[in-house]
Design an enzyme around this catalytic site. Sequence first.
Site, PDB file in Angstrom:
ATOM      1  CG  MET A 158      -1.878   1.066   1.487  1.00  0.00           C
ATOM      2  SD  MET A 158      -1.873   2.437   0.424  1.00  0.00           S
ATOM      3  CE  MET A 158      -1.924   3.794   1.497  1.00  0.00           C
ATOM      4  N   PRO A 159       1.448   1.559  -1.104  1.00  0.00           N
ATOM      5  CG  PRO A 159       2.982   1.276  -2.810  1.00  0.00           C
ATOM      6  CD  PRO A 159       1.702   0.722  -2.273  1.00  0.00           C
ATOM      7  CG  LEU A 160       0.540   8.364   1.082  1.00  0.00           C
ATOM      8  CD1 LEU A 160      -0.789   8.622   0.392  1.00  0.00           C
ATOM      9  CD2 LEU A 160       0.486   8.781   2.544  1.00  0.00           C
TER      10      LEU A 160
ATOM     11  CB  THR B 143       4.637   6.377   2.909  1.00  0.00           C
ATOM     12  OG1 THR B 143       5.054   7.743   3.008  1.00  0.00           O
ATOM     13  CG2 THR B 143       4.673   5.728   4.280  1.00  0.00           C
TER      14      THR B 143
END
Length: 130
Positions: A1-3, A72
């Site tokens: 789950m990259p931000l 992130t």
Amino acid sequence: MPLVQVSLRRGKSAAYHQAIFDGVYRAMRETFNVPEDDRFMTITEHDASTFSVSPTYFGIARSEDAVILQLTVNNTRTREQKQALYRRIVELLHESPGIRTEDVFISLVEVLPENWSFGHGIAQYVADKG
């Protein structure tokens, strides 16, 4: 789950922004095995007075069109996956919207899985499944 958080100089079109979103998402899907629909991204535009990028650090000649990408991510990827991600992002952003390879600055911030909540105030990656 990259931000994904993108910073760049003000004045680019909506199509330019979308090309960045699409290229970064595609690179993450191809190199980080990011699931379909796992897409959380922002772009922040800056005036010249609020955006400062070294034009020569590490001997790389950057222009005013430099783009800063901060991702992130969970701390689960290998060094090889990270290097593949960097290469693929640069390739795709060079293809569209035409960003020079020298102008793509990428930073990964790695966090533990319990540091995410996708809604409802629950840490979904570590929530009790029972």
